[in-house]
Design a protein around this motif. Structure first.
Motif, mmCIF file in Angstrom:
data_model
loop_
_atom_site.group_PDB
_atom_site.id
_atom_site.type_symbol
_atom_site.label_atom_id
_atom_site.label_comp_id
_atom_site.label_asym_id
_atom_site.label_seq_id
_atom_site.Cartn_x
_atom_site.Cartn_y
_atom_site.Cartn_z
ATOM 1 N N GLY A 149 0.909 -1.715 0.016
ATOM 2 C CA GLY A 149 -0.608 -0.079 -0.050
ATOM 3 C C GLY A 149 0.872 1.159 0.196
ATOM 4 N N SER A 150 1.668 1.390 0.967
ATOM 5 C CA SER A 150 2.875 2.459 1.183
ATOM 6 C C SER A 150 3.395 2.578 0.023
ATOM 7 C CB SER A 150 3.773 2.475 2.173
ATOM 8 O OG SER A 150 2.881 2.777 3.316
ATOM 9 N N ALA A 151 3.552 1.682 -0.274
ATOM 10 C CA ALA A 151 4.959 1.629 -1.792
ATOM 11 C C ALA A 151 4.012 2.123 -3.242
ATOM 12 C CB ALA A 151 6.214 -0.064 -2.207
ATOM 13 N N SER A 152 2.932 1.780 -3.464
ATOM 14 C CA SER A 152 1.465 2.034 -4.458
ATOM 15 C C SER A 152 1.343 3.447 -4.511
ATOM 16 C CB SER A 152 0.377 1.342 -4.540
ATOM 17 O OG SER A 152 0.373 0.281 -4.281
ATOM 18 N N MET A 153 1.141 3.865 -3.222
ATOM 19 C CA MET A 153 0.777 5.609 -2.702
ATOM 20 C C MET A 153 2.301 6.585 -3.227
ATOM 21 S SD MET A 153 -1.791 5.952 -1.999
ATOM 22 C CE MET A 153 -2.148 7.023 -0.446
ATOM 23 N N VAL A 154 3.257 6.264 -2.784
ATOM 24 C CA VAL A 154 4.482 7.199 -3.228
ATOM 25 C C VAL A 154 4.823 6.679 -5.074
ATOM 26 C CG1 VAL A 154 6.727 6.455 -3.502
ATOM 27 C CG2 VAL A 154 6.128 6.241 -1.030
ATOM 28 N N VAL A 155 4.670 5.509 -5.473
ATOM 29 C CA VAL A 155 4.920 5.758 -6.939
ATOM 30 C C VAL A 155 4.153 6.021 -7.548
ATOM 31 C CG1 VAL A 155 4.422 3.721 -8.740
ATOM 32 C CG2 VAL A 155 5.876 2.650 -6.806
ATOM 33 N N LEU A 156 2.447 5.787 -7.451
ATOM 34 C CA LEU A 156 1.762 6.742 -7.968
ATOM 35 C C LEU A 156 1.348 8.028 -8.036
ATOM 36 C CD1 LEU A 156 -1.264 4.019 -7.187
ATOM 37 C CD2 LEU A 156 -0.862 4.460 -9.504
ATOM 38 N N PHE A 157 1.685 8.788 -6.086
ATOM 39 C CA PHE A 157 1.443 10.036 -6.429
ATOM 40 C C PHE A 157 3.063 10.435 -6.805
ATOM 41 C CE2 PHE A 157 -1.562 9.974 -3.297
ATOM 42 C CZ PHE A 157 -2.312 11.399 -3.407
ATOM 43 N N GLY A 158 4.337 9.772 -7.294
ATOM 44 C CA GLY A 158 5.425 9.802 -7.829
ATOM 45 C C GLY A 158 5.457 10.531 -9.114
ATOM 46 N N SER A 204 2.023 10.787 -10.549
ATOM 47 C CA SER A 204 0.859 12.127 -11.043
ATOM 48 C C SER A 204 2.016 13.919 -10.832
ATOM 49 C CB SER A 204 0.141 11.689 -10.443
ATOM 50 O OG SER A 204 0.269 11.988 -8.531
ATOM 51 N N LEU A 205 3.044 13.231 -10.172
ATOM 52 C CA LEU A 205 3.313 15.112 -9.763
ATOM 53 C C LEU A 205 3.662 15.942 -10.832
ATOM 54 C CD1 LEU A 205 3.341 16.646 -6.637
ATOM 55 C CD2 LEU A 205 6.292 14.805 -6.852
ATOM 56 N N PRO A 206 4.574 14.946 -11.797
ATOM 57 C CA PRO A 206 4.847 15.617 -12.775
ATOM 58 C C PRO A 206 4.154 17.023 -12.989
ATOM 59 C CG PRO A 206 6.613 14.674 -12.893
ATOM 60 C CD PRO A 206 5.538 13.677 -11.753
ATOM 61 N N ALA A 207 2.889 15.816 -13.547
ATOM 62 C CA ALA A 207 1.723 16.289 -14.181
ATOM 63 C C ALA A 207 0.718 17.173 -13.981
ATOM 64 C CB ALA A 207 1.030 15.006 -14.715
ATOM 65 N N ALA A 208 0.646 16.993 -12.636
ATOM 66 C CA ALA A 208 -0.199 17.492 -11.159
ATOM 67 C C ALA A 208 1.046 19.053 -11.288
ATOM 68 C CB ALA A 208 0.026 17.889 -9.828
ATOM 69 N N TRP A 209 2.133 19.485 -11.527
ATOM 70 C CA TRP A 209 3.187 20.176 -11.293
ATOM 71 C C TRP A 209 2.599 21.474 -12.821
ATOM 72 C CZ3 TRP A 209 6.476 23.316 -7.985
ATOM 73 C CH2 TRP A 209 7.019 24.175 -8.761
ATOM 74 N N ASP A 210 2.777 21.019 -14.246
ATOM 75 C CA ASP A 210 2.802 21.279 -14.878
ATOM 76 C C ASP A 210 1.074 21.720 -14.798
ATOM 77 O OD1 ASP A 210 4.859 20.112 -16.276
ATOM 78 O OD2 ASP A 210 4.270 18.994 -16.679
ATOM 79 N N TYR A 237 -2.354 21.656 -4.267
ATOM 80 C CA TYR A 237 -2.145 19.899 -4.266
ATOM 81 C C TYR A 237 -0.755 19.640 -4.040
ATOM 82 C CZ TYR A 237 -2.764 15.825 -6.705
ATOM 83 O OH TYR A 237 -2.868 13.948 -6.597
ATOM 84 N N ILE A 238 0.228 20.768 -4.483
ATOM 85 C CA ILE A 238 1.313 20.432 -4.776
ATOM 86 C C ILE A 238 1.614 19.788 -3.677
ATOM 87 C CG2 ILE A 238 3.572 20.936 -5.634
ATOM 88 C CD1 ILE A 238 1.463 20.483 -7.769
ATOM 89 N N LEU A 239 1.331 20.175 -2.327
ATOM 90 C CA LEU A 239 1.674 20.728 -1.017
ATOM 91 C C LEU A 239 1.785 19.599 -0.556
ATOM 92 C CD1 LEU A 239 1.901 23.933 0.878
ATOM 93 C CD2 LEU A 239 4.259 22.787 0.208
ATOM 94 N N PHE A 240 0.093 19.078 -0.593
ATOM 95 C CA PHE A 240 -0.444 17.733 -0.435
ATOM 96 C C PHE A 240 0.099 16.494 -1.073
ATOM 97 C CE2 PHE A 240 -3.421 14.857 -1.793
ATOM 98 C CZ PHE A 240 -4.073 14.213 -0.590
ATOM 99 N N SER A 241 0.488 16.444 -1.868
ATOM 100 C CA SER A 241 0.988 15.199 -2.884
ATOM 101 C C SER A 241 2.302 15.097 -2.115
ATOM 102 C CB SER A 241 0.896 15.523 -4.459
ATOM 103 O OG SER A 241 -0.257 15.643 -5.126
ATOM 104 N N VAL A 242 3.751 15.957 -2.129
ATOM 105 C CA VAL A 242 5.328 16.076 -1.514
ATOM 106 C C VAL A 242 4.717 15.556 0.194
ATOM 107 C CG1 VAL A 242 6.670 16.919 -0.600
ATOM 108 C CG2 VAL A 242 5.988 17.517 -2.590
ATOM 109 N N ALA A 243 3.614 15.687 0.879
ATOM 110 C CA ALA A 243 3.559 15.221 2.201
ATOM 111 C C ALA A 243 2.842 13.818 2.321
ATOM 112 C CB ALA A 243 2.617 16.231 2.666
ATOM 113 N N VAL A 244 2.028 13.481 0.820
ATOM 114 C CA VAL A 244 1.530 11.942 1.051
ATOM 115 C C VAL A 244 2.711 11.511 0.625
ATOM 116 C CG1 VAL A 244 0.193 10.300 -0.549
ATOM 117 C CG2 VAL A 244 -0.707 12.765 0.597
#
Length: 166
Positions: free
Chosen positions: A92-101, A103-109, A133-140
């Motif tokens: 679960g945690s690895a999935s969250m890191v991978v998925l948010f990681g 999606s982060l460049p697209a969210a930033w764009d 949302y960027i702060l939230f993603s990095v925190a997750v």
């Protein structure tokens, strides 16, 4: 990071959340008074409430809520053994890191692109509004990396309490 410093940062995060909630409440009351007492309907109070609500939800999820305070559907893991719970936690945690990681460049764009738009009444640039949302993603990502480290050390997920990221 020492425990007292983390406690101080958590209290600051709670204070920011309380301030956002106060802004929503005051804007709501002001909207009622302006509309029904003075017969002067205004839109900026609703816009302010929505912006503060967006920030409150994502800020709270990123910096105020602790892992054990989040709503979870755990009817499978509660009946599993310790090693199975650890394995499920790692997945679960690895999935969250991978998925948010991922999606982060697209969210930033997207957030960066939104600098061309402004809100209707208050003229808040949408990149500023959506930057939470960027702060939230990095925190997750940081929270789940910390949790992943604890799980890989063999700590039972029921006993792992995520700390704010350094």
């Amino acid at each position: 990071m020492p425990r007292t410093r983390l406690s101080s940062l958590h209290r600051v995060a709670e204070a920011v959340a309380a301030g956002l909630l106060a802004i929503i409440f005051v804007a709501f009351i002001l909207q009622i008074v302006l509309r029904y007492v003075f017969n002067w309907p205004v839109g900026w109070t609703a816009e302010l409430s929505v912006a503060a609500w967006l920030w409150l939800v994502l800020w709270g999820a990123a910096f105020v809520l602790k892992d054990h305070e989040e709503i979870r559907i755990d009817f499978v893991s509660v009946h599993a053994g310790r090693r199975a719970r650890i394995a499920m936690g790692i997945v679960g945690s690895a999935s969250m890191v991978v998925l948010f990681g991922i999606s982060l460049p697209a969210a930033w764009d997207y957030v960066s692109f939104m600098k061309v738009e402004k809100s209707s009444y208050m003229n808040i640039r949408f990149d500023v509004l959506f930057s939470i949302y960027i702060l939230f993603s990095v925190a997750v990502i940081a929270r789940h990396l910390w949790t992943l480290g604890q799980l890989l050390r063999g700590k039972d997920p029921a006993n792992v309490e995520a700390q704010p990221a350094p």
